[in-house]
Design a protein around this motif. Structure first.
Motif, PDB file in Angstrom:
ATOM      1  N   VAL A  68      14.177 -19.701   7.600  1.00 49.99           N
ATOM      2  CA  VAL A  68      13.413 -20.910   7.916  1.00 49.99           C
ATOM      3  C   VAL A  68      12.182 -20.472   8.703  1.00 49.99           C
ATOM      4  O   VAL A  68      12.295 -19.994   9.830  1.00 49.99           O
ATOM      5  N   LEU A  69      11.032 -20.611   8.082  1.00 52.37           N
ATOM      6  CA  LEU A  69       9.757 -20.287   8.707  1.00 52.37           C
ATOM      7  C   LEU A  69       9.125 -21.594   9.168  1.00 52.37           C
ATOM      8  O   LEU A  69       8.741 -22.430   8.348  1.00 52.37           O
ATOM      9  N   VAL A  70       9.023 -21.778  10.476  1.00 56.69           N
ATOM     10  CA  VAL A  70       8.466 -23.009  11.041  1.00 56.69           C
ATOM     11  C   VAL A  70       6.969 -22.848  11.229  1.00 56.69           C
ATOM     12  O   VAL A  70       6.499 -21.806  11.695  1.00 56.69           O
ATOM     13  N   LEU A 118      21.575 -34.483  11.582  1.00 55.52           N
ATOM     14  CA  LEU A 118      20.910 -33.867  10.427  1.00 55.52           C
ATOM     15  C   LEU A 118      20.463 -32.443  10.714  1.00 55.52           C
ATOM     16  O   LEU A 118      20.356 -31.635   9.792  1.00 55.52           O
ATOM     17  N   TYR A 119      20.192 -32.108  11.964  1.00 56.64           N
ATOM     18  CA  TYR A 119      19.904 -30.718  12.303  1.00 56.64           C
ATOM     19  C   TYR A 119      21.086 -29.829  11.918  1.00 56.64           C
ATOM     20  O   TYR A 119      20.916 -28.765  11.307  1.00 56.64           O
ATOM     21  N   ARG A 120      22.293 -30.274  12.292  1.00 54.44           N
ATOM     22  CA  ARG A 120      23.491 -29.495  11.974  1.00 54.44           C
ATOM     23  C   ARG A 120      23.702 -29.404  10.462  1.00 54.44           C
ATOM     24  O   ARG A 120      24.055 -28.344   9.931  1.00 54.44           O
ATOM     25  N   GLU A 121      23.458 -30.519   9.769  1.00 55.34           N
ATOM     26  CA  GLU A 121      23.600 -30.513   8.313  1.00 55.34           C
ATOM     27  C   GLU A 121      22.554 -29.613   7.659  1.00 55.34           C
ATOM     28  O   GLU A 121      22.831 -28.948   6.656  1.00 55.34           O
ATOM     29  N   ALA A 171      11.777 -26.744  16.449  1.00 55.14           N
ATOM     30  CA  ALA A 171      11.313 -25.468  15.907  1.00 55.14           C
ATOM     31  C   ALA A 171      12.221 -24.324  16.337  1.00 55.14           C
ATOM     32  O   ALA A 171      12.601 -23.456  15.525  1.00 55.14           O
ATOM     33  N   ARG A 172      12.588 -24.307  17.613  1.00 50.52           N
ATOM     34  CA  ARG A 172      13.409 -23.211  18.130  1.00 50.52           C
ATOM     35  C   ARG A 172      14.857 -23.313  17.662  1.00 50.52           C
ATOM     36  O   ARG A 172      15.531 -22.295  17.500  1.00 50.52           O
ATOM     37  N   TYR A 173      15.326 -24.515  17.434  1.00 51.71           N
ATOM     38  CA  TYR A 173      16.707 -24.697  16.997  1.00 51.71           C
ATOM     39  C   TYR A 173      16.879 -24.331  15.522  1.00 51.71           C
ATOM     40  O   TYR A 173      17.870 -23.693  15.138  1.00 51.71           O
ATOM     41  N   ILE A 194       8.533 -18.562  13.923  1.00 47.99           N
ATOM     42  CA  ILE A 194       7.653 -19.695  14.215  1.00 47.99           C
ATOM     43  C   ILE A 194       6.207 -19.213  14.148  1.00 47.99           C
ATOM     44  O   ILE A 194       5.822 -18.290  14.871  1.00 47.99           O
ATOM     45  N   ILE A 195       5.431 -19.826  13.271  1.00 50.18           N
ATOM     46  CA  ILE A 195       4.001 -19.528  13.154  1.00 50.18           C
ATOM     47  C   ILE A 195       3.229 -20.687  13.765  1.00 50.18           C
ATOM     48  O   ILE A 195       3.493 -21.854  13.453  1.00 50.18           O
ATOM     49  N   LYS A 196       2.283 -20.367  14.623  1.00 48.59           N
ATOM     50  CA  LYS A 196       1.396 -21.396  15.168  1.00 48.59           C
ATOM     51  C   LYS A 196      -0.001 -21.179  14.604  1.00 48.59           C
ATOM     52  O   LYS A 196      -0.497 -20.050  14.574  1.00 48.59           O
TER      53      LYS A 196
END
Length: 246
Positions: free
Chosen positions: A52-54, A196-199, A221-223, A228-230
């Motif tokens: 997962v790339l945020v 939904l985060y857990r799902e 983002a951290r969870y 993480i790209i800003k």
């Protein structure tokens, strides 16, 4: 080349960035995007693994335009987009595959469900319903996302969390290798988000694909994110890898 955070200042946690070579052998997606916009130029190099790339940045910094260029909704002025050995876009090679041939799922911020179609018809839209394999997979998706009981209802008759599940299931009906998600949790209340985060993390394990996710929420983002790209004004200003122990 890519900029990574190589050292943190222990007082203010600021990041010293260094340009290093990246081993691209495990990359699922690689993209070089340049597009001239009204107020700045979108100019980015990035890659995506099965992670997962945020992507974070202020409103209007180029986040959604980046996803649109990767998906084929928008066309870059220059650059390339590859998924593994498949070239989706290349200005040099004059390749620009249509959206339907890119093997990319896209979950929009407003979910973009068809209001005049039932949940089941929203999921069926765009696939071959005469193909028994496709229909079995669709039924499996409804089971996985716990929406089988909603199949005859319309989007206007279900909750925000249920719409989110339907939209996520629909974006997976074509079995994409890459999923793009534009602020998928922003319209939900805190309690629904937590569920939904857990799902979402279970979905990540189940489907083993690469996900690019836009969010303004730092906690989210951290969870959810592995990296993480800003970005700011169309440029990457920092990359943080959660898997590196500082």
């Amino acid at each position: 080349m890519e900029y990574v955070c190589t050292k943190r200042n222990r007082i203010d946690m600021s990041c010293e960035k260094e340009e290093i070579d990246i081993n691209t052998s495990s990359n699922l997606l690689e993209a070089r995007i340049y597009k001239k916009l009204r107020f700045f130029d979108l100019d980015m190099d990035l890659n995506l693994k099965k992670e997962v790339l945020v992507i974070q940045g202020h409103s209007g910094s180029g986040k959604t335009t980046l996803l649109n260029c990767i998906s084929g909704i928008a066309q870059p002025d220059k650059g390339f987009v590859n998924i593994e050995s498949d070239i989706l876009y290349s200005d040099e090679k004059k390749i620009n595959k249509p959206i339907r041939d890119r093997n990319i799922g896209y979950m929009f911020q407003n979910y973009a469900l068809f209001p005049n179609m039932t949940v089941e018809k929203n999921l069926i839209f765009g696939i071959n319903k005469k193909n028994l394999g496709h229909m079995k997979y669709l039924n499996d998706l409804m089971e996985i996302f716990k929406i089988s009981h909603l199949k005859n209802r319309y989007p206007g008759d279900i909750s925000g969390g249920e719409k989110q599940r339907v939209a996520l299931a629909r974006s997976l009906t074509t079995r994409p290798k890459v999923m793009l998600m534009d602020e998928p949790f922003s319209a939900l209340d805190t309690e629904t988000k937590d569920i939904l985060y857990r799902e979402f993390l279970e979905f990540k394990k189940e489907f083993d694909i690469g996900v690019m996710l836009i969010t303004h929420n730092d906690e989210e983002a951290r969870y959810l994110g592995d990296r993480i790209i800003k970005i700011d004004n169309g440029k990457i200003i920092s990359i943080e890898d959660k898997n590196i122990d500082w």
